[in-house]
Write a protein that holds these residues in place. Structure first.
Motif, PDB file in Angstrom:
ATOM      1  N   LEU A  73     -62.903  37.985 -49.102  1.00 28.72           N
ATOM      2  CA  LEU A  73     -62.378  36.898 -48.266  1.00 28.72           C
ATOM      3  C   LEU A  73     -60.877  37.037 -48.054  1.00 28.72           C
ATOM      4  N   ALA A  74     -60.189  37.610 -49.038  1.00 28.51           N
ATOM      5  CA  ALA A  74     -58.741  37.802 -48.888  1.00 28.51           C
ATOM      6  C   ALA A  74     -58.446  38.801 -47.763  1.00 28.51           C
ATOM      7  N   ILE A  75     -59.269  39.857 -47.640  1.00 29.56           N
ATOM      8  CA  ILE A  75     -59.069  40.816 -46.541  1.00 29.56           C
ATOM      9  C   ILE A  75     -59.197  40.108 -45.202  1.00 29.56           C
ATOM     10  N   PHE A  76     -60.209  39.248 -45.073  1.00 28.74           N
ATOM     11  CA  PHE A  76     -60.399  38.501 -43.820  1.00 28.74           C
ATOM     12  C   PHE A  76     -59.186  37.617 -43.523  1.00 28.74           C
ATOM     13  N   ALA A  77     -58.680  36.918 -44.547  1.00 29.82           N
ATOM     14  CA  ALA A  77     -57.553  35.996 -44.329  1.00 29.82           C
ATOM     15  C   ALA A  77     -56.273  36.752 -44.006  1.00 29.82           C
ATOM     16  N   TRP A  78     -55.979  37.826 -44.744  1.00 30.07           N
ATOM     17  CA  TRP A  78     -54.725  38.542 -44.525  1.00 30.07           C
ATOM     18  C   TRP A  78     -54.691  39.254 -43.174  1.00 30.07           C
ATOM     19  N   THR A  79     -55.791  39.832 -42.749  1.00 26.05           N
ATOM     20  CA  THR A  79     -55.801  40.469 -41.426  1.00 26.05           C
ATOM     21  C   THR A  79     -55.637  39.429 -40.312  1.00 26.05           C
ATOM     22  N   GLY A  80     -56.279  38.275 -40.479  1.00 22.40           N
ATOM     23  CA  GLY A  80     -56.108  37.216 -39.477  1.00 22.40           C
ATOM     24  C   GLY A  80     -54.675  36.721 -39.412  1.00 22.40           C
ATOM     25  N   MET A  81     -54.042  36.522 -40.574  1.00 19.11           N
ATOM     26  CA  MET A  81     -52.650  36.059 -40.588  1.00 19.11           C
ATOM     27  C   MET A  81     -51.703  37.122 -40.040  1.00 19.11           C
ATOM     28  N   ALA A  82     -51.994  38.392 -40.263  1.00 13.96           N
ATOM     29  CA  ALA A  82     -51.138  39.460 -39.737  1.00 13.96           C
ATOM     30  C   ALA A  82     -51.174  39.471 -38.212  1.00 13.96           C
ATOM     31  N   ALA A  83     -52.381  39.346 -37.641  1.00 14.22           N
ATOM     32  CA  ALA A  83     -52.482  39.329 -36.182  1.00 14.22           C
ATOM     33  C   ALA A  83     -51.783  38.106 -35.598  1.00 14.22           C
ATOM     34  N   ALA A  84     -51.975  36.936 -36.210  1.00 13.42           N
ATOM     35  CA  ALA A  84     -51.343  35.715 -35.698  1.00 13.42           C
ATOM     36  C   ALA A  84     -49.823  35.768 -35.856  1.00 13.42           C
ATOM     37  N   GLY A  85     -49.360  36.268 -37.013  1.00  9.24           N
ATOM     38  CA  GLY A  85     -47.919  36.360 -37.225  1.00  9.24           C
ATOM     39  C   GLY A  85     -47.246  37.324 -36.256  1.00  9.24           C
ATOM     40  N   GLY A  86     -47.857  38.493 -36.050  1.00  8.22           N
ATOM     41  CA  GLY A  86     -47.278  39.442 -35.097  1.00  8.22           C
ATOM     42  C   GLY A  86     -47.246  38.903 -33.684  1.00  8.22           C
ATOM     43  N   ASP A  87     -48.303  38.190 -33.270  1.00 12.13           N
ATOM     44  CA  ASP A  87     -48.327  37.604 -31.930  1.00 12.13           C
ATOM     45  C   ASP A  87     -47.258  36.523 -31.784  1.00 12.13           C
ATOM     46  N   ALA A  88     -47.042  35.734 -32.837  1.00 11.41           N
ATOM     47  CA  ALA A  88     -46.006  34.701 -32.784  1.00 11.41           C
ATOM     48  C   ALA A  88     -44.614  35.314 -32.669  1.00 11.41           C
ATOM     49  N   VAL A  89     -44.368  36.387 -33.409  1.00 11.06           N
ATOM     50  CA  VAL A  89     -43.066  37.055 -33.327  1.00 11.06           C
ATOM     51  C   VAL A  89     -42.851  37.635 -31.932  1.00 11.06           C
ATOM     52  N   ARG A  90     -43.883  38.271 -31.370  1.00 12.30           N
ATOM     53  CA  ARG A  90     -43.751  38.823 -30.016  1.00 12.30           C
ATOM     54  C   ARG A  90     -43.500  37.720 -28.985  1.00 12.30           C
ATOM     55  N   SER A  91     -44.210  36.605 -29.109  1.00 16.52           N
ATOM     56  CA  SER A  91     -44.020  35.502 -28.165  1.00 16.52           C
ATOM     57  C   SER A  91     -42.607  34.939 -28.247  1.00 16.52           C
ATOM     58  N   ARG A  92     -42.100  34.789 -29.454  1.00 14.60           N
ATOM     59  CA  ARG A  92     -40.738  34.268 -29.593  1.00 14.60           C
ATOM     60  C   ARG A  92     -39.718  35.259 -29.035  1.00 14.60           C
ATOM     61  N   ARG A  93     -39.924  36.551 -29.284  1.00 15.41           N
ATOM     62  CA  ARG A  93     -39.006  37.559 -28.759  1.00 15.41           C
ATOM     63  C   ARG A  93     -39.019  37.561 -27.223  1.00 15.41           C
ATOM     64  N   ASP A  94     -40.207  37.450 -26.627  1.00 15.73           N
ATOM     65  CA  ASP A  94     -40.285  37.395 -25.163  1.00 15.73           C
ATOM     66  C   ASP A  94     -39.636  36.123 -24.623  1.00 15.73           C
ATOM     67  N   PHE A  95     -39.807  35.013 -25.348  1.00 16.49           N
ATOM     68  CA  PHE A  95     -39.212  33.748 -24.910  1.00 16.49           C
ATOM     69  C   PHE A  95     -37.688  33.825 -24.944  1.00 16.49           C
ATOM     70  N   VAL A  96     -37.145  34.371 -26.018  1.00 17.87           N
ATOM     71  CA  VAL A  96     -35.687  34.521 -26.121  1.00 17.87           C
ATOM     72  C   VAL A  96     -35.161  35.463 -25.042  1.00 17.87           C
ATOM     73  N   GLN A  97     -35.897  36.544 -24.778  1.00 22.48           N
ATOM     74  CA  GLN A  97     -35.468  37.486 -23.742  1.00 22.48           C
ATOM     75  C   GLN A  97     -35.495  36.829 -22.361  1.00 22.48           C
ATOM     76  N   ALA A  98     -36.521  36.016 -22.107  1.00 21.39           N
ATOM     77  CA  ALA A  98     -36.596  35.319 -20.818  1.00 21.39           C
ATOM     78  C   ALA A  98     -35.439  34.347 -20.652  1.00 21.39           C
ATOM     79  N   ILE A  99     -35.097  33.623 -21.725  1.00 24.52           N
ATOM     80  CA  ILE A  99     -33.961  32.703 -21.657  1.00 24.52           C
ATOM     81  C   ILE A  99     -32.671  33.458 -21.411  1.00 24.52           C
ATOM     82  N   ARG A 100     -32.500  34.593 -22.082  1.00 25.70           N
ATOM     83  CA  ARG A 100     -31.290  35.395 -21.890  1.00 25.70           C
ATOM     84  C   ARG A 100     -31.205  35.910 -20.455  1.00 25.70           C
ATOM     85  N   GLU A 101     -32.326  36.373 -19.914  1.00 29.33           N
ATOM     86  CA  GLU A 101     -32.318  36.869 -18.535  1.00 29.33           C
ATOM     87  C   GLU A 101     -32.012  35.755 -17.533  1.00 29.33           C
ATOM     88  N   ARG A 102     -32.581  34.569 -17.779  1.00 29.02           N
ATOM     89  CA  ARG A 102     -32.283  33.442 -16.880  1.00 29.02           C
ATOM     90  C   ARG A 102     -30.819  33.062 -16.954  1.00 29.02           C
TER      91      ARG A 102
END
Length: 414
Positions: free
Chosen positions: A148-177
């Motif tokens: 069960l730990a493998i299931f939880a850690w892989t899910g959190m890794a995918a969600a965490g990486g997607d959140a970091v990418r979304s924040r980076r894209d959001f900051v870049q969009a604000i900077r470009e604007r």
């Protein structure tokens, strides 16, 4: 550690990402090796004891950690390698070593460097394969906490990486604007400066061309009659002095507009308009030009911009007549209110033989077109049938927004 040292270290790590990833891989290897000595299965299922990891598991851990070094360059390839190592460990390892930690880091890297749909597809595939292999292939019960730990850690890794990418894209969009808005403000400021420079250039041209032409004519008259008719020479010099004083006053008023708010206040006077039309005609009459003025505008109150444009058009047209129409020319000025517009006409009957204009050498008619076009009016100029020249301007009484000045086939005699 001092703040400058921390900043230098951060800058060095940012400029050397491979070294940072190598350090991360070493840290992951240490955590996996340390975790492999922990046995979560006590006698009663709760206590923790020590165990010795299998040598093959140590090799798999080392290989999985080493695969993380190029994770920024080839994140999907690294995920495939670490996932394969984790699958092998799930099938052969007993008790299992935490090799899946390297796959978790690789999955996070993929999610942080790609788009959301790809993250969902790869993340679900990784979670399903690793968790299913651990549940089906291992000797432990399928519901054990390691699985069960493998299931939880892989899910959190995918969600965490997607959140970091979304924040980076959001900051870049604000900077470009923000950068785009700054460029837009700078372009607007440059445009306004260019328009103001053009307006001031037109005003200076009108003032200099009119008054200097009068000074030139009167000075020539004074030089011609100085010996034989001194009284007439004195009168001409008086006109020279008056024209030069008027030129200086208007130049001083125009230059006063360029002063900044903290500069000493410059002497100014109201912008000229049709109320000073008789005075304008008088200056030309004193220079020897016959001028007749006819007005049928019925006391129309014009906006300041329209009033100034009408005055400058007449001033420039009469200046051209005095300079180019010949010594015996006669000028007729008419100002007529026609519906929502005021029409200005300046006619002359000159031959144009006194001083032929150089083609394309002046800016008088160009300035008139720009003034009239800026108020959404129309300007027509050209020679008259039978001799002479005609300037006809139609200005709206209620000035509208800036429009492109109409084109006309004409020759600027200034």
């Amino acid at each position: 550690m001092s703040t400058p040292t921390v900043e230098r270290a951060r800058h060095w790590l940012t400029s050397h990402p491979l070294a940072l990833d190598a350090a991360l891989a070493a840290g992951v290897l240490v955590c996996m090796v340390a975790g492999s000595f922990v046995d979560p299965r006590g006698e009663d299922g709760v206590t923790w004891g020590l165990r010795t990891p299998d040598p093959f598991s140590l090799v798999l851990m080392a290989f999985g950690a080493a695969a993380l070094v190029p994770r920024r360059r080839v994140p999907k390839t690294v995920l495939a390698l670490t996932g394969t190592v984790s699958l092998v460990e799930s099938v052969t390892g007993d008790p299992r070593a935490p090799v899946a930690m390297s796959a978790v880091i690789a999955l996070y890297t993929v999610a942080a460097s790609t788009d959301r749909p790809t993250t969902w597809r790869i993340g679900l595939l990784t979670m399903t394969v690793l968790t299913g292999a651990a549940m089906l292939a291992g000797p432990l019960p399928w519901y054990a906490q390691e699985n069960l730990a493998i299931f939880a850690w892989t899910g959190m890794a995918a969600a965490g990486g997607d959140a970091v990418r979304s924040r980076r894209d959001f900051v870049q969009a604000i900077r470009e604007r923000a950068e785009k808005a700054e460029r837009t403000r700078e372009e607007e400021a440059r445009r306004r400066v260019a328009e103001e420079r053009l307006r001031i250039a037109r005003d200076l041209h009108d003032v200099v061309a009119h008054h200097i032409a009068l000074v030139n004519v009167q000075a020539g008259v004074a030089a011609h009659v100085m010996d034989r008719r001194p009284d007439q020479a004195k009168e001409a010099l008086a006109h020279v002095r008056e024209a030069s004083r008027s030129a200086l006053n208007e130049l001083r008023a125009t230059v006063g507009l360029l002063r900044q708010s903290g500069d000493p206040e410059a002497p100014t006077e109201p912008a000229p308009g049709l109320a000073r039309l008789d005075e304008l005609a008088g200056t030309f009459r004193s220079a020897g030009l016959r001028v007749e003025v006819a007005r049928a505008d019925h006391g129309t109150e014009l906006p300041a911009a329209v009033d100034l444009a009408a005055y400058r058009v007449i001033q420039e047209a009469l200046t051209n007549v005095r300079k180019h129409a010949g010594p015996d020319a006669k000028a007729e000025v008419s100002v007529v209110r026609v519906g929502p517009n005021v029409e200005i006409t300046v006619l002359d009957d000159g031959t144009g033989e006194a001083e032929l204009p150089t083609a394309g050498g002046g800016h008088g008619l160009l300035g008139m077109r720009e003034r009239v076009g800026a108020l959404r009016g129309t300007l027509t100029t050209g020679p008259r049938y039978g001799g002479g020249f005609r300037v006809h301007a139609i200005l709206p009484v209620k000035a509208g927004p800036r429009a492109t000045a109409p084109t006309a086939t004409e020759k600027d005699p200034v």
